[in-house]
Scaffold this motif. Sequence first.
Motif, mmCIF file in Angstrom:
data_model
loop_
_atom_site.group_PDB
_atom_site.id
_atom_site.type_symbol
_atom_site.label_atom_id
_atom_site.label_comp_id
_atom_site.label_asym_id
_atom_site.label_seq_id
_atom_site.Cartn_x
_atom_site.Cartn_y
_atom_site.Cartn_z
ATOM 1 N N UNK A 215 0.829 -1.189 0.000
ATOM 2 C CA UNK A 215 0.000 0.000 0.000
ATOM 3 C C UNK A 215 0.873 1.252 0.000
ATOM 4 N N UNK A 216 2.103 1.085 -0.451
ATOM 5 C CA UNK A 216 2.961 2.232 -0.685
ATOM 6 C C UNK A 216 3.670 2.792 0.529
ATOM 7 N N UNK A 217 3.741 2.014 1.609
ATOM 8 C CA UNK A 217 4.385 2.513 2.818
ATOM 9 C C UNK A 217 5.560 1.625 3.200
ATOM 10 N N UNK A 218 6.554 2.240 3.800
ATOM 11 C CA UNK A 218 7.708 1.471 4.240
ATOM 12 C C UNK A 218 7.711 1.500 5.760
ATOM 13 N N UNK A 219 7.202 0.452 6.342
ATOM 14 C CA UNK A 219 7.084 0.400 7.797
ATOM 15 C C UNK A 219 8.332 -0.221 8.421
ATOM 16 N N UNK A 220 9.244 0.627 8.865
ATOM 17 C CA UNK A 220 10.455 0.131 9.520
ATOM 18 C C UNK A 220 10.160 -0.059 11.002
ATOM 19 N N UNK A 221 8.963 0.322 11.404
ATOM 20 C CA UNK A 221 8.643 0.320 12.829
ATOM 21 C C UNK A 221 8.040 -0.985 13.322
ATOM 22 N N UNK A 222 8.105 -2.024 12.517
ATOM 23 C CA UNK A 222 7.519 -3.298 12.928
ATOM 24 C C UNK A 222 8.129 -3.781 14.244
ATOM 25 N N UNK A 223 9.437 -3.571 14.369
ATOM 26 C CA UNK A 223 10.127 -3.983 15.581
ATOM 27 C C UNK A 223 9.486 -3.329 16.828
ATOM 28 N N UNK A 224 9.278 -2.040 16.728
ATOM 29 C CA UNK A 224 8.706 -1.314 17.866
ATOM 30 C C UNK A 224 7.257 -1.691 18.105
ATOM 31 N N UNK A 225 6.483 -1.842 17.044
ATOM 32 C CA UNK A 225 5.091 -2.221 17.195
ATOM 33 C C UNK A 225 4.986 -3.600 17.827
ATOM 34 N N UNK A 226 5.969 -4.431 17.508
ATOM 35 C CA UNK A 226 5.989 -5.764 18.083
ATOM 36 C C UNK A 226 6.307 -5.697 19.583
ATOM 37 N N UNK A 227 7.234 -4.836 19.944
ATOM 38 C CA UNK A 227 7.568 -4.673 21.366
ATOM 39 C C UNK A 227 6.335 -4.216 22.138
ATOM 40 N N UNK A 228 5.623 -3.251 21.551
ATOM 41 C CA UNK A 228 4.422 -2.742 22.211
ATOM 42 C C UNK A 228 3.360 -3.837 22.297
ATOM 43 N N UNK A 229 3.296 -4.663 21.260
ATOM 44 C CA UNK A 229 2.370 -5.797 21.287
ATOM 45 C C UNK A 229 2.693 -6.726 22.442
ATOM 46 N N UNK A 230 3.972 -7.053 22.578
ATOM 47 C CA UNK A 230 4.411 -7.914 23.682
ATOM 48 C C UNK A 230 4.045 -7.291 25.024
ATOM 49 N N UNK A 231 4.289 -5.994 25.118
ATOM 50 C CA UNK A 231 4.029 -5.280 26.360
ATOM 51 C C UNK A 231 2.548 -5.372 26.737
ATOM 52 N N UNK A 232 1.684 -5.110 25.746
ATOM 53 C CA UNK A 232 0.245 -5.158 26.006
ATOM 54 C C UNK A 232 -0.173 -6.568 26.405
ATOM 55 N N UNK A 233 0.363 -7.549 25.697
ATOM 56 C CA UNK A 233 0.025 -8.938 26.013
ATOM 57 C C UNK A 233 0.467 -9.278 27.426
ATOM 58 N N UNK A 234 1.667 -8.797 27.801
ATOM 59 C CA UNK A 234 2.181 -9.084 29.136
ATOM 60 C C UNK A 234 1.292 -8.448 30.204
ATOM 61 N N UNK A 235 0.867 -7.217 29.966
ATOM 62 C CA UNK A 235 0.025 -6.531 30.947
ATOM 63 C C UNK A 235 -1.268 -7.300 31.158
ATOM 64 N N UNK A 236 -1.915 -7.682 30.038
ATOM 65 C CA UNK A 236 -3.165 -8.434 30.173
ATOM 66 C C UNK A 236 -2.898 -9.787 30.826
ATOM 67 N N UNK A 237 -1.809 -10.402 30.453
ATOM 68 C CA UNK A 237 -1.489 -11.727 30.984
ATOM 69 C C UNK A 237 -1.157 -11.703 32.464
ATOM 70 N N UNK A 238 -0.594 -10.590 32.937
ATOM 71 C CA UNK A 238 -0.181 -10.509 34.340
ATOM 72 C C UNK A 238 -1.272 -9.923 35.228
ATOM 73 N N UNK A 239 -1.900 -8.867 34.737
ATOM 74 C CA UNK A 239 -2.741 -8.063 35.615
ATOM 75 C C UNK A 239 -4.220 -8.445 35.606
ATOM 76 N N UNK A 240 -4.642 -9.231 34.619
ATOM 77 C CA UNK A 240 -6.052 -9.597 34.544
ATOM 78 C C UNK A 240 -6.231 -11.041 34.976
ATOM 79 N N UNK A 241 -7.439 -11.332 35.459
ATOM 80 C CA UNK A 241 -7.766 -12.730 35.740
ATOM 81 C C UNK A 241 -9.012 -13.089 34.961
#
Lengths: 355, 508
Positions: free
Chosen positions: A79-105
Amino acid sequence: MKHLEQIHNQSAWLTSLISVLLGMLVGAGMMLAAGYDPLLAYGALFQNAIFQPYDLGETIRTITPLILTGLAVGLAFRTGLFNIGVEGQMIIGSLAAAIVGLKFSLPPVLHSAAAVAAAAVAGALWAFIPGLLKAVRGVHEVITTIMMNFIALNLSNWLVRTWLSNGADSTDKIKESASLRWDLLSQWFDNSRIHLGIMIALLAAYGMYVLLWKTTYGFELRAVGYNPHASEYAGMNVKRSILSSMMISGMFAGLAGACQLLGTSGYLSIRGGFEGIGFDGIAVALLGANAPIGILLAAVLFGVLTYGGGNMQFAADVPFEVIRVVFAAIILFVAANLSQSIFSRARGMRREPHA
Amino acid sequence: MNAVEMRGITKRFPGIVANDQVHLSVNQGEIHALLGENGAGKSTLMNILFGLYQPDEGEIFIREKPVKITGPTKAAALGIGMVHQHFMLVEPFTVTENIILGAEPTSRGCIDRHRAEREVREISEKYGLRVDPTARIRDISVGMQQRVEILKTLYRGAEVLIFDEPTAVLSPQEIDELMEIMENLVREGKTIIFITHKLKEIMRICDTVTVIRRGKTIGSTSVKGTSEQELASMMVGREVSFSVNKQESRPGKTVLKVQSLTVKDSRGVEAVRGLDLEVRAGEIVGLAGVDGNGQSELLEAITGLRKAHAGDILLNGEAITRLQPRAIARRGVGHIPEDRQKRGLVLDFSIGENMVLQTYDQTPFAKGFLLRYPEIFRHAKRLIEDFDVRTPDEQTHARALSGGNQQKAIIAREVDRDPDLLIAAQPTRGLDVGAIEFIHRRLVEQRDKGKAVLLMSLELDEILKLSDRIAVMYGGRIAGWLNPKTTNEEEIGLLMAGGKVGEEVAQG
Ligand SMILES: Nc1ncnc2c1ncn2[C@@H]1O[C@H](COP(=O)(O)OP(=O)(O)OP(=O)(O)O)[C@@H](O)[C@H]1O
Ligand SMILES: [Mg+2]
């Protein structure tokens, strides 16, 4: 089927195939020069990557995030974009997953689903910022996404140390209910760390195919990627399109982060630097010609090389760096489109814009 | 002596033979016209001569010596230069930088800017190609950019110059200047191969003309012994009528009404200044004017691609001034854009996809969110047949079509949507005479169906032939309205230049 050919035309297949062969040849040359036996090394590599159930499971686990980051980069490219930020978006994804995985029951299946969804949304939102800057102010996404990578890295580290642990280097294990591991699956593969993320990755690949080539929305995304002026003329909303592409791309990256956290590691730790799976996504997308099937195959290849390469060190005593060289060489050959020029010389034709 | 001879050239593309045993021999020092329908294979043949394509069969002789032209560098070494229809310039660079790009003169490893500028100035003076060597490409006109392309080839020592439809993008004044330049070049001993669809230009400056049709050579003839009529029928293979047969117009209600419209151009300067215009159902209004007098901005404002600064635009009595392009299109405005490759097509989409560029999300092309490719391609197939678009099939990428056939595809799409108001900007640019005849008939047909047509063209012929009323634009306003039956090119020309004309038809 002709339609499928268009997505992934013949010459792209050939380019990729030849580049892989050439890349491996370069690796072989290096091994010879350094006094190793390339046949033995490559033999060990493939043998150790796929023949034992345990290795196969581990290889699949390595492939999983590569598929997703490859899709993230590929969709943006299309779609005409060069997303070099996949690495960072992935880190944020991990972070969100960790928060839900740790803090929610939550009950088992629901909990993991919620964590995966949170990662997807977080990745998309992280990509929203560069998307917005691009759409509204015309700021080039390469610059902004690179900067967002660093912000993501430091944000994640800071949260691990403060909110998610008591000043430790890593968090606790996420709750069992949020995990993507499935005992039955692990047992089939000899207790390897394979997890359900592979299903997510395959679904995502199918999703990208349907979205881009089967839906009216994908038609818009592709049109804007190829020619924003004509898309505007045709009445498409170019800005919205750029924004959505970026966010869908970020969503795939976020899912990759979810797979790593909820499937492979199970906890979040301080990162000294980038893991590189997001950047590898660029290579995967390039080799896979930005098409879902191509990306799947490219991820398989890179996954096999990565995991098998690790074992090759032990079996044939060849350093892992050789595998990185093979990666780099493959990408160089794809980028330089060497096979195309070999072919055009052989068949005497070359693609040129209409004059 | 033959400067260039191409013998038995064959070039196949998937699904099509673009050149089939083509012969071409060009004498030293002449202007040789290459004439043929859209998709006849002219650009392909020239791309072969320039080394961009390799022929499947055939031989090439340069100054009577057999050669193999393996690439543009080889072509340059053999003294062949090509000016492409779509320019290949680096916009932020200066004229000189563009000219020396890839052949920079150096002294002690650095680019010798002064020498370069001097050389460029020398060449441009020698051939009467006045350009400012220090200007930036993005600041100069299309005509000037073309001169830069010509200078580029001369700087590389070209003896044979190929011009692929150079006049399609130029205004009449610029065309005159180009013709002069071409005459200068020949006087200095250069040889020119000139592709054009305009028979007048061939009659005016060419010595010999070679006609190709559907990839085959039809013949070569000296221009002195031929006529426009003869050339046209040689090219199309049948008699072509140059005049348009049309009945008296019966204008109905007002479809488009533009009231004191002001539009700014990309630099923020007012390009349209308080303009009034009315187009009624069942008439063709011709918009004449020298390029750059606000025509493009006016059309962009009507179609929603550019914001109106002040004033109103009404379609069938309802304001569309502040609507988005999509909403305007859906209310019944069709638009054949001026720049086909930039606006009109997604070159990397198939013809089928391009044919539904605005309607892809409507029935029958979509069902809910899902595209229905069988319907899309069926639709394209019909348009390709109706409008005689020459393409192997509807799944071919737009990029692979010849320039004229790209244009036909856009016209097919816009006319087929059957809009109440059809805006046609330079609709026949780059089309062969046969295709022009066909398109003109379709435009008149739209009119006779009771549609309003607003025709913008830089060709006075076309304006005079098709229009029921002529509006001449000058300095962002309508300088005057003329009746095509009683006016002539001189009168239009006068208004276009900012003069006044006695007899005017009242608006409406
Ligand atoms: N790269 C390509 N791939 C496939 N087909 C092509 C390619 N280039 C040209 N063609 C086909 O070859 C034929 C000849 O095209 P060419 O561009 O030479 O025509 P032309 O005579 O220059 O026409 P026009 O006057 O419209 O510019 C056309 O049918 C076109 O679709
Ligand atoms: Mg052409």
